[in-house]
Design a protein around this motif. Structure first.
Motif, PDB file in Angstrom:
ATOM      1  N   VAL A  68       0.845  -1.191   0.000  1.00  0.00           N
ATOM      2  CA  VAL A  68       0.000   0.000   0.000  1.00  0.00           C
ATOM      3  C   VAL A  68       0.887   1.251   0.000  1.00  0.00           C
ATOM      4  CG1 VAL A  68      -1.703   1.340   1.312  1.00  0.00           C
ATOM      5  CG2 VAL A  68      -1.913  -1.145   1.175  1.00  0.00           C
ATOM      6  N   LEU A  69       1.909   1.252   0.850  1.00  0.00           N
ATOM      7  CA  LEU A  69       2.809   2.409   0.944  1.00  0.00           C
ATOM      8  C   LEU A  69       3.490   2.653  -0.401  1.00  0.00           C
ATOM      9  CD1 LEU A  69       4.498   1.720   4.418  1.00  0.00           C
ATOM     10  CD2 LEU A  69       2.690   3.377   3.931  1.00  0.00           C
ATOM     11  N   ARG A  70       3.927   1.562  -1.031  1.00  0.00           N
ATOM     12  CA  ARG A  70       4.603   1.667  -2.328  1.00  0.00           C
ATOM     13  C   ARG A  70       3.663   2.276  -3.367  1.00  0.00           C
ATOM     14  NH1 ARG A  70       6.539  -3.453  -1.940  1.00  0.00           N
ATOM     15  NH2 ARG A  70       4.870  -4.196  -3.276  1.00  0.00           N
ATOM     16  N   ALA A  71       2.444   1.720  -3.415  1.00  0.00           N
ATOM     17  CA  ALA A  71       1.458   2.192  -4.401  1.00  0.00           C
ATOM     18  C   ALA A  71       1.108   3.659  -4.176  1.00  0.00           C
ATOM     19  CB  ALA A  71       0.204   1.329  -4.330  1.00  0.00           C
ATOM     20  N   GLU A  72       1.079   4.074  -2.924  1.00  0.00           N
ATOM     21  CA  GLU A  72       0.707   5.456  -2.607  1.00  0.00           C
ATOM     22  C   GLU A  72       1.907   6.394  -2.559  1.00  0.00           C
ATOM     23  OE1 GLU A  72      -2.329   6.637  -2.312  1.00  0.00           O
ATOM     24  OE2 GLU A  72      -3.403   4.740  -2.443  1.00  0.00           O
ATOM     25  N   ARG A  73       3.103   5.819  -2.776  1.00  0.00           N
ATOM     26  CA  ARG A  73       4.357   6.581  -2.699  1.00  0.00           C
ATOM     27  C   ARG A  73       4.493   7.318  -1.367  1.00  0.00           C
ATOM     28  NH1 ARG A  73       6.759   6.902  -7.658  1.00  0.00           N
ATOM     29  NH2 ARG A  73       5.471   6.204  -9.407  1.00  0.00           N
ATOM     30  N   VAL A  74       4.272   6.540  -0.317  1.00  0.00           N
ATOM     31  CA  VAL A  74       4.365   7.089   1.039  1.00  0.00           C
ATOM     32  C   VAL A  74       5.388   6.271   1.829  1.00  0.00           C
ATOM     33  CG1 VAL A  74       3.098   7.127   3.246  1.00  0.00           C
ATOM     34  CG2 VAL A  74       2.051   8.109   1.203  1.00  0.00           C
ATOM     35  N   ARG A  75       6.187   6.953   2.653  1.00  0.00           N
ATOM     36  CA  ARG A  75       7.140   6.257   3.510  1.00  0.00           C
ATOM     37  C   ARG A  75       6.696   6.348   4.959  1.00  0.00           C
ATOM     38  NH1 ARG A  75      12.608   8.239   0.434  1.00  0.00           N
ATOM     39  NH2 ARG A  75      12.346   6.840  -1.334  1.00  0.00           N
ATOM     40  N   ALA A  76       6.943   5.283   5.679  1.00  0.00           N
ATOM     41  CA  ALA A  76       6.500   5.218   7.080  1.00  0.00           C
ATOM     42  C   ALA A  76       7.657   4.784   7.970  1.00  0.00           C
ATOM     43  CB  ALA A  76       5.328   4.237   7.196  1.00  0.00           C
ATOM     44  N   THR A  77       7.371   4.634   9.254  1.00  0.00           N
ATOM     45  CA  THR A  77       8.389   4.206  10.215  1.00  0.00           C
ATOM     46  C   THR A  77       7.890   2.953  10.927  1.00  0.00           C
ATOM     47  OG1 THR A  77       9.018   6.516  10.531  1.00  0.00           O
ATOM     48  CG2 THR A  77       9.771   4.943  12.197  1.00  0.00           C
ATOM     49  N   PHE A  78       8.737   1.918  10.948  1.00  0.00           N
ATOM     50  CA  PHE A  78       8.363   0.655  11.580  1.00  0.00           C
ATOM     51  C   PHE A  78       9.157   0.457  12.870  1.00  0.00           C
ATOM     52  CE2 PHE A  78       7.115   0.212   7.201  1.00  0.00           C
ATOM     53  CZ  PHE A  78       5.943  -0.527   7.250  1.00  0.00           C
ATOM     54  N   PHE A  79       8.453   0.449  14.008  1.00  0.00           N
ATOM     55  CA  PHE A  79       9.099   0.144  15.284  1.00  0.00           C
ATOM     56  C   PHE A  79       9.018  -1.371  15.481  1.00  0.00           C
ATOM     57  CE2 PHE A  79       8.292   4.620  15.653  1.00  0.00           C
ATOM     58  CZ  PHE A  79       9.408   5.082  16.335  1.00  0.00           C
ATOM     59  N   VAL A  80      10.155  -2.012  15.223  1.00  0.00           N
ATOM     60  CA  VAL A  80      10.165  -3.478  15.142  1.00  0.00           C
ATOM     61  C   VAL A  80      10.580  -4.119  16.471  1.00  0.00           C
ATOM     62  CG1 VAL A  80      10.601  -3.496  12.655  1.00  0.00           C
ATOM     63  CG2 VAL A  80      12.542  -3.428  14.246  1.00  0.00           C
ATOM     64  N   VAL A  81      10.100  -5.335  16.675  1.00  0.00           N
ATOM     65  CA  VAL A  81      10.410  -6.106  17.876  1.00  0.00           C
ATOM     66  C   VAL A  81      11.494  -7.126  17.514  1.00  0.00           C
ATOM     67  CG1 VAL A  81       9.470  -7.645  19.647  1.00  0.00           C
ATOM     68  CG2 VAL A  81       8.056  -5.787  18.722  1.00  0.00           C
ATOM     69  N   GLY A  82      12.569  -7.159  18.302  1.00  0.00           N
ATOM     70  CA  GLY A  82      13.750  -7.967  17.983  1.00  0.00           C
ATOM     71  C   GLY A  82      13.446  -9.422  17.646  1.00  0.00           C
ATOM     72  N   ARG A  83      12.616 -10.070  18.458  1.00  0.00           N
ATOM     73  CA  ARG A  83      12.365 -11.502  18.228  1.00  0.00           C
ATOM     74  C   ARG A  83      11.660 -11.731  16.886  1.00  0.00           C
ATOM     75  NH1 ARG A  83       7.831 -12.588  22.971  1.00  0.00           N
ATOM     76  NH2 ARG A  83       6.285 -11.101  22.240  1.00  0.00           N
ATOM     77  N   ALA A  84      10.893 -10.744  16.415  1.00  0.00           N
ATOM     78  CA  ALA A  84      10.254 -10.879  15.104  1.00  0.00           C
ATOM     79  C   ALA A  84      11.240 -10.539  13.989  1.00  0.00           C
ATOM     80  CB  ALA A  84       9.017  -9.979  15.022  1.00  0.00           C
TER      81      ALA A  84
END
Ligand SMILES: [Zn+2]
Length: 263
Positions: A68-84
């Motif tokens: 969706v982000l790619r199609a809309e040409r939008v960048r976001a921020t992902f707060f990721v969890v280490g184990r994932a």
């Protein structure tokens, strides 16, 4: 005499309980600066907004959000969890390759207020190593799980040169599985210039694939569709989407340490 003592004891206990509840709420309240400075929003004089996703990576939902982000040409921020991150390093690499920013959301989504100094450092450092192994970058933004922090948590995060990032739009409670329209409406109601929005692409970093857990536990389909609805509505209103490091640069803060690719 005994009755009076019983009443006094009950009143004292009720007061203590009330204090505990207030204390707990304060540690998780995104806007409070009692325990030290955190980023709550971006510049309020610019038509920008930051979309952030917590608790992933969590395929296939994270991948769908990326589409969706790619199609809309939008960048976001992902707060990721280490184990994932160690379970799905390719997804993190893709997030970075497509121009999104990464933030540290600890190793196992623990409540950091219950950790000692060493525990806070270890959960952040271990996650940092996992992010570097997956995507070759070090991030210097972090978000405490549940938003929970106190003086000790923020001091240790700052020692590791992290900028703690909270949010300004009240959480849309997407973990209760509302529909995409409900999530979008809850977010859009509160969005303004410089807002930081939180959605969830995962569930506390739980790795559902191949485990005997309810598939619903990791279902973030509504967040995928809500992403599209939120982006389209805000674009119509003239908003520009930025990542958290971009938001920090607009504010003229923490440009060099907030986020950098390591060479
Ligand atoms: Zn979280």
């Amino acid at each position: 005499m005994h009755a009076r003592l019983a009443v006094r004891t009950a009143v004292c206990l009720a007061l203590l309980l009330a204090l505990a509840v207030i204390g707990y709420e304060v540690t998780e309240s995104p806007g409070n600066q009692i325990f030290g400075k955190t980023v709550v929003r971006g510049p309020t004089n610019q038509r920008v907004v930051a979309l952030t996703y917590d608790d992933g990576p969590n395929p296939p939902y994270t991948n769908r959000i990326l589409s969706v982000l790619r199609a809309e040409r939008v960048r976001a921020t992902f707060f990721v969890v280490g184990r994932a991150v160690v379970a799905y390093p390719g997804v993190v690499r893709q997030e970075v390759e497509e121009g999104n920013a990464i933030g540290n959301h600890t190793w196992s989504h623990g409540h950091l207020v219950l950790y000692d100094e060493r525990g806070v450092r270890q959960t952040l450092e271990r996650t940092d190593r996992a992010i570097y192994a997956a995507a070759g970058i070090h991030t210097r933004i972090m978000r405490p799980p549940f938003g929970a922090r106190d003086w000790l948590v923020l001091r240790e995060a700052r020692k590791l040169r992290y900028v703690p990032v909270m949010w300004s739009v009240p959480l849309p409670r997407d973990w209760d599985y509302p529909t995409a329209h409900v999530i979008a409406a809850r977010v859009l109601r509160y969005v303004g210039d410089g807002s930081i929005i939180v959605l969830h692409d995962g569930n506390r970093g739980i790795v559902c694939e191949g485990r005997r857990v309810s598939p619903r536990l990791c279902d973030r389909n509504a967040d995928v569709e809500a992403t599209r609805l939120i982006i389209r509505t805000l674009k119509q209103k003239g908003y520009r989407f930025v990542t958290i490091p971009e938001l920090l640069r607009l504010q003229g803060r923490a440009t060099r340490t907030a986020y950098h690719a390591s060479g």
